[in-house]
Motif scaffolding. Structure first.
Motif, mmCIF file in Angstrom:
data_model
loop_
_atom_site.group_PDB
_atom_site.id
_atom_site.type_symbol
_atom_site.label_atom_id
_atom_site.label_comp_id
_atom_site.label_asym_id
_atom_site.label_seq_id
_atom_site.Cartn_x
_atom_site.Cartn_y
_atom_site.Cartn_z
ATOM 1 N N ILE A 156 0.852 -1.192 0.000
ATOM 2 C CA ILE A 156 0.000 0.000 0.000
ATOM 3 C C ILE A 156 0.888 1.244 0.000
ATOM 4 O O ILE A 156 1.753 1.391 0.875
ATOM 5 C CB ILE A 156 -0.903 0.051 1.247
ATOM 6 N N ALA A 157 0.675 2.132 -0.943
ATOM 7 C CA ALA A 157 1.457 3.370 -1.006
ATOM 8 C C ALA A 157 0.797 4.319 -1.997
ATOM 9 O O ALA A 157 -0.029 3.889 -2.818
ATOM 10 C CB ALA A 157 2.910 3.084 -1.402
ATOM 11 N N PRO A 158 1.152 5.610 -1.953
ATOM 12 C CA PRO A 158 0.592 6.555 -2.934
ATOM 13 C C PRO A 158 1.051 6.230 -4.349
ATOM 14 O O PRO A 158 1.967 5.433 -4.563
ATOM 15 C CB PRO A 158 1.151 7.906 -2.464
ATOM 16 N N ALA A 159 0.425 6.875 -5.312
ATOM 17 C CA ALA A 159 0.823 6.714 -6.708
ATOM 18 C C ALA A 159 2.270 7.160 -6.887
ATOM 19 O O ALA A 159 2.716 8.131 -6.277
ATOM 20 C CB ALA A 159 -0.091 7.548 -7.608
ATOM 21 N N ILE A 190 -0.499 -11.018 -12.846
ATOM 22 C CA ILE A 190 -1.360 -10.359 -13.820
ATOM 23 C C ILE A 190 -1.578 -8.911 -13.419
ATOM 24 O O ILE A 190 -1.408 -8.531 -12.265
ATOM 25 C CB ILE A 190 -2.725 -11.075 -13.951
ATOM 26 N N ASN A 191 -1.921 -8.109 -14.409
ATOM 27 C CA ASN A 191 -2.270 -6.718 -14.149
ATOM 28 C C ASN A 191 -3.776 -6.620 -13.984
ATOM 29 O O ASN A 191 -4.531 -7.290 -14.710
ATOM 30 C CB ASN A 191 -1.796 -5.840 -15.305
ATOM 31 N N ALA A 192 -4.225 -5.812 -13.070
ATOM 32 C CA ALA A 192 -5.657 -5.719 -12.781
ATOM 33 C C ALA A 192 -6.455 -5.299 -14.010
ATOM 34 O O ALA A 192 -7.636 -5.650 -14.144
ATOM 35 C CB ALA A 192 -5.898 -4.737 -11.633
ATOM 36 N N HIS A 193 -5.835 -4.541 -14.935
ATOM 37 C CA HIS A 193 -6.546 -4.149 -16.146
ATOM 38 C C HIS A 193 -6.995 -5.375 -16.949
ATOM 39 O O HIS A 193 -8.032 -5.362 -17.592
ATOM 40 C CB HIS A 193 -5.640 -3.273 -17.020
ATOM 41 N N ALA A 194 -6.172 -6.420 -16.913
ATOM 42 C CA ALA A 194 -6.481 -7.614 -17.699
ATOM 43 C C ALA A 194 -7.624 -8.416 -17.105
ATOM 44 O O ALA A 194 -8.338 -9.116 -17.818
ATOM 45 C CB ALA A 194 -5.241 -8.497 -17.797
ATOM 46 N N ALA A 195 -7.801 -8.329 -15.796
ATOM 47 C CA ALA A 195 -8.795 -9.158 -15.117
ATOM 48 C C ALA A 195 -10.032 -8.386 -14.679
ATOM 49 O O ALA A 195 -11.105 -8.964 -14.522
ATOM 50 C CB ALA A 195 -8.165 -9.823 -13.891
ATOM 51 N N GLY A 196 -9.910 -7.089 -14.513
ATOM 52 C CA GLY A 196 -10.982 -6.313 -13.890
ATOM 53 C C GLY A 196 -12.306 -6.399 -14.603
ATOM 54 O O GLY A 196 -13.345 -6.704 -13.996
ATOM 55 N N PHE A 243 -4.420 -2.871 -8.599
ATOM 56 C CA PHE A 243 -5.808 -3.257 -8.321
ATOM 57 C C PHE A 243 -6.758 -2.074 -8.474
ATOM 58 O O PHE A 243 -7.884 -2.215 -8.933
ATOM 59 C CB PHE A 243 -5.892 -3.823 -6.904
ATOM 60 N N ASP A 244 -6.316 -0.885 -8.075
ATOM 61 C CA ASP A 244 -7.213 0.268 -8.050
ATOM 62 C C ASP A 244 -6.964 1.235 -9.199
ATOM 63 O O ASP A 244 -7.499 2.335 -9.214
ATOM 64 C CB ASP A 244 -7.062 1.016 -6.730
ATOM 65 N N GLU A 245 -6.133 0.856 -10.167
ATOM 66 C CA GLU A 245 -5.849 1.764 -11.275
ATOM 67 C C GLU A 245 -6.844 1.619 -12.417
ATOM 68 O O GLU A 245 -6.753 2.277 -13.447
ATOM 69 C CB GLU A 245 -4.422 1.522 -11.790
ATOM 70 N N ILE A 246 -7.821 0.716 -12.255
ATOM 71 C CA ILE A 246 -8.836 0.530 -13.279
ATOM 72 C C ILE A 246 -9.843 1.667 -13.163
ATOM 73 O O ILE A 246 -10.293 2.016 -12.071
ATOM 74 C CB ILE A 246 -9.563 -0.811 -13.091
ATOM 75 N N SER A 278 -1.120 -4.937 -5.123
ATOM 76 C CA SER A 278 -0.602 -3.586 -4.916
ATOM 77 C C SER A 278 -1.785 -2.643 -5.029
ATOM 78 O O SER A 278 -2.672 -2.838 -5.870
ATOM 79 C CB SER A 278 0.468 -3.233 -5.950
ATOM 80 N N ILE A 279 -1.805 -1.621 -4.182
ATOM 81 C CA ILE A 279 -2.973 -0.743 -4.125
ATOM 82 C C ILE A 279 -2.552 0.634 -3.617
ATOM 83 O O ILE A 279 -1.595 0.760 -2.840
ATOM 84 C CB ILE A 279 -4.054 -1.360 -3.202
ATOM 85 N N ARG A 280 -3.236 1.655 -4.079
ATOM 86 C CA ARG A 280 -2.937 3.014 -3.634
ATOM 87 C C ARG A 280 -3.518 3.277 -2.245
ATOM 88 O O ARG A 280 -4.544 2.712 -1.870
ATOM 89 C CB ARG A 280 -3.507 4.033 -4.622
ATOM 90 N N SER A 281 -2.872 4.165 -1.535
ATOM 91 C CA SER A 281 -3.295 4.478 -0.159
ATOM 92 C C SER A 281 -4.728 4.968 -0.114
ATOM 93 O O SER A 281 -5.491 4.625 0.796
ATOM 94 C CB SER A 281 -2.365 5.539 0.442
ATOM 95 N N SER A 282 -5.119 5.791 -1.097
ATOM 96 C CA SER A 282 -6.470 6.362 -1.079
ATOM 97 C C SER A 282 -7.526 5.268 -1.231
ATOM 98 O O SER A 282 -8.560 5.307 -0.552
ATOM 99 C CB SER A 282 -6.618 7.390 -2.199
#
Length: 856
Positions: A156-159, A190-196, A243-246, A278-282
């Motif tokens: 977990i961390a900022p962008a 995998i990248n979340a874009h591929a699975a989301g 995970f949260d960049e979608i 991996s995920i952003r703090s927000s």
């Protein structure tokens, strides 16, 4: 079957490149490849699609059957099915009597997927990936997780914090490197874009995993390998990056999380299945953090030892070692990196700022990269990328303006209530989420059971400084002018914050060629230190441009500095080898004898501190000319005479007795009834006298002189931040120590220390005052027999003295360490300190080097 896995995408890439006739594809070659495919197949595959296929652009969904068929046809196959069947048979055919295990089959599939994801993330990295480094903490975090009973973990961390890069390094370390630490594991990266999008359509991770057995009997993957444990040779690790960049709504993101959570919790009977995100703090605060109240969450999720609940971050900044390793990978000279200030390195420990710094510093072979300019360019580029280039920039700026108003430009504090900022305005929510995700704003949840309380602040103070400056620019029609500067002057007291705001305004005026606005800064009634910082910034900026002399002449035309001499704010803070270039530029602009004398005296003292006899001689010759060309002053000796006494004593071991007698009769030339500010010549002579008494080892006279100086010029005492005042107080404390009054020295040392600590590190750039204060503190601790404190203070002083190349301070410090080691009977360290003093003496052509300071 859903093409989530891209089983043969790496093979397809290789075949396309072989057909195209290149070993490695560059982004600019995709256009030519598009044409080659068109010529061979008669079908169009766009340049953008090819960039996604080869990992140069983000892939938000599976590749279309049209794209895969066309690329397969380009490689001389009938279609994608024909391509897969050919290479599946080739890849998975085994010698007679040898059947590949189901575990190995799945691992091969997973490797194909993971290698494509790794390639994509490598190409998307903001820096050349080979120049990045593996984060020690992230490797340790994942290792502890893999060896634990937890089912899932998360970075977990900022962008821009380097989460994806860290996952690639970790994946290569544990599963895909030349000598992987866990070669028997299956890693599905995998990248979340591929699975989301697939997951949102009802696709589940469990059913997808089951399909990988490829048996056609509806076998359950996890149950099969639990039942047939002998066929399983390791763990199954599923890594989902971004995970949260979608781009999706909060409701869909929560749905996606719920599906993931179901999968994680269903692994209780299968502890060999692990999930890494991996995920952003927000997003963590918005979606995942809500689950913290459930015991199951803590049972299944490993958050690591560095989890900060207030900022929702569990990855610490780069360590100094990691930071310097990246800089060295970019061919920065280690000698240059060692000269970076601690405050600058502290900012570069943020991975995104380090990335921008490396991108901006495209000529790292320079002997020195200026911190001041680099920091402002980094921040400006950061804000440009994260705020102004965003589709939601209008709403973002409205939110920032509202936050500035609620904070009253920082005068009402650094925090405000989230509810007051958003005020239930739905239009602001997307922009607000982006500002959080991009680390422009930070939320701190201070809620309790009976009260909801979420505070918002700028992620860093320099963002508040920047947006405050731009607020005033917008109010005054994008023009830096005297009225604007007077408003800022009236709104803020003298402080480092005001200096920073003025610097941003100055940068704005410079980049837009507003010469009148630049001149207006130096007409303001600013403190000496403020004008020094601003003048230095102007000179540094145009030095970077290359044609600084012509541009500076346009801003400061002939006669300007005769009417507005700058010698009054060229203070001791310019006593730094990094300032030599600035001082030489200022020397070419100086029009008054006082300005030229001030600069030459500073250059002489710098050379003296470095025990550079040859440079001292050069500066002495120039000072002689300046003193000879001026009418006789009221002073009893000239700066040239005082500096010449020092030079001859150090160079030849000679003492001019007549001049010594004149020096010792300073008091007879002072008029204690007449109060007037220090002239340039007087300040130079008084500084020289302190060095003379120090060199001669006459501490009684040094104490007498500094005491009488404050009586003669009491106004010095009231200028709290004046570097000359602080230096005189340090010399007085040094004299107190050697005359036996340690309590008085302690009071003075503590006072200087408190002044220095009150201001940020950038306020006193020279660092020589801080170094001398630590040397004095070490002597006081030695007197009090607090040897550990004495060694820490002395070593800290030594580190700065070596960075500055101030050999006089190094000798002072080694003499203290020598006495400390003597007291502690540390013979090896004592011998080492003595050897280093010898090395310093041998490095200069001065035959005398503080002879009275090396006695026990």
């Amino acid at each position: 079957m859903i093409d989530l896995s891209y089983d043969f995408i790496i093979t397809l890439q290789s075949e396309v490149l072989r057909q195209f006739g290149v070993e490695n594809l560059q982004p600019n070659q995709c256009k030519h490849l598009t044409q080659a495919i068109m010529n061979h197949t008669g079908k169009l595959v766009s340049e953008t699609t090819l960039k996604r296929v080869f990992g140069f652009a983000v892939t938000q969904h599976s590749f279309s059957r049209y794209t895969l068929n066309t690329l397969a046809q380009y490689c001389r196959f009938r279609d994608w099915e024909d391509f897969q069947n050919h290479f599946y048979k080739k890849q998975f055919d085994h010698p007679a009597g040898q059947d590949a295990s189901k575990w190995d089959d799945v691992r091969r599939k997973a490797s194909a997927v993971s290698h494509y994801t790794i390639l994509t993330l490598r190409n998307r990295c903001g820096l050349p990936f080979d120049n990045t480094i593996s984060r020690g903490y992230c490797l340790q975090h994942i290792e502890k997780f893999l060896e634990s009973k937890y089912a899932a973990t998360v970075l977990i961390a900022p962008a821009g914090w380097g989460k994806s890069t860290s996952l690639v390094h970790a994946a290569e370390h544990y599963w895909f490197g030349r000598a992987p630490a866990c070669p028997q594991d299956i890693c599905w990266f995998i990248n979340a874009h591929a699975a989301g999008s697939l997951l949102l359509k009802g696709f589940s991770l469990s059913s997808w995993l089951d399909n990988q057995l490829n048996l056609g009997h509806g076998d359950n993957f996890r149950e099969y390998f639990t039942k047939h444990a002998d066929e399983r040779s390791g763990r199954l690790v599923l890594i989902i990056d971004g995970f949260d960049e979608i781009a999706m709504s909060a409701d869909k993101l929560k749905l996606l999380y719920n599906k993931l959570e179901d999968f994680v919790y269903s692994n209780e009977l299968h502890p060999w299945v692990k999930v890494i995100l991996s995920i952003r703090s927000s997003t963590w605060g918005e979606v995942f953090h809500q689950s913290h109240q459930y015991p199951a969450f803590r049972k299944y999720w490993y958050l690591g030892t560095e989890m900060d609940e207030e900022t929702n971050t569990n990855i610490p900044p780069l360590t100094d070692t990691e930071l310097k390793s990246v800089l060295y990978n970019f061919d920065f000279d280690p000698a240059t990196v060692r000269l970076f200030s601690d405050s600058f390195l502290q900012k570069l420990r943020h991975p995104y700022y380090l990335q921008l710094f490396c991108q901006l510093s495209n000529t790292p072979d320079h002997s020195f990269v200026d911190e001041n300019l680099s920091l402002f360019e980094i921040i400006s580029r950061f804000i440009q990328n994260r705020v102004f280039n965003s589709p939601a920039n209008t709403f973002k700026m409205q939110l920032i303006e509202k936050l500035l108003k609620l904070l009253d430009m920082g005068r009402a504090g650094l925090y405000t209530d989230k509810s007051g900022l958003l005020n239930q305005n739905a239009d602001y929510f997307p922009a607000y989420k982006e500002l959080l995700a991009d680390n422009i704003l930070v939320e701190e949840n201070l809620s309790q059971e009976i009260m909801f309380n979420v505070k918002v602040r700028f992620a860093h103070n320099f963002l508040l400084e920047y947006f405050t400056a731009m607020h005033y620019v917008n109010l005054h029609g994008q023009n830096v002018s005297a009225p604007l500067l007077e408003v800022v002057l009236a709104d803020f007291p003298q402080s480092p914050f005001r200096i920073a705001v003025f610097k941003w305004l100055l940068r704005y005026a410079i980049t837009r060629g507003q010469a009148d606005g630049i001149r207006d800064f130096f007409r303001l009634p600013l403190a000496t230190s403020e004008k020094a910082h601003l003048l230095e910034y102007v000179v540094l900026h145009y030095q970077q441009e290359g044609t600084h002399q012509e541009q500076l002449s346009n801003i400061f035309p002939p006669g300007y500095f005769r009417k507005n001499p700058f010698g009054q704010f060229i203070s001791d803070d310019f006593m730094h080898f990094k300032k030599r270039k600035v001082l030489n530029t200022l020397l070419s602009m100086a029009e008054s004898a006082d300005d030229r004398l001030k600069i030459r005296c500073n250059l002489f003292v710098m050379a003296l501190m470095q025990l550079d006899a040859e440079q001292c001689e050069i500066e002495l010759t120039n000072i002689r000319k300046l003193c000879a060309g001026e009418p006789a002053a009221e002073m009893w000796i000239t700066p040239y005479a005082a500096f010449l006494f020092i030079y001859e004593y150090l160079k030849f071991g000679q003492i001019d007795e007549e001049m010594k007698d004149k020096i010792y009769h300073y008091a007879s030339c002072w008029n204690f009834g007449k109060q007037k500010p220090l002239s340039t010549g007087e300040e130079a002579v008084y500084r020289a006298l302190c060095f003379i008494f120090l060199l001669l080892g006459d501490y009684h006279q040094l104490l007498l002189f500094t005491s009488r100086l404050f009586e003669q010029h009491p106004s010095i005492l009231f200028n709290r931040t004046d570097p000359f005042r602080l230096m005189m107080l340090c010399w007085k404390a040094q004299a107190h120590i050697h005359t036996g009054d340690v309590d008085s020295a302690r009071r003075l040392s503590c006072h200087v220390d408190s002044v220095l600590k009150h201001y940020p590190a950038e306020f006193y750039n020279g660092k020589h005052i801080e170094t001398l204060q630590k040397i004095i503190a070490a002597q006081i601790h030695l007197h009090d027999q607090e040897f550990n404190k004495a060694i820490r203070a002395a070593e800290s002083a030594m580190d700065t003295a070596q960075k500055l190349d101030f050999k006089i301070f190094a000798l002072l410090n080694y003499s203290i360490l020598d006495r400390i080691y003597h007291q502690l009977q540390m013979d090896k360290q004592k011998k080492d300190a003595q050897q280093k003093m010898i090395v310093i003496r041998q490095s200069t052509t001065f035959i005398q080097t503080l002879p009275g300071l090396v006695e026990h």
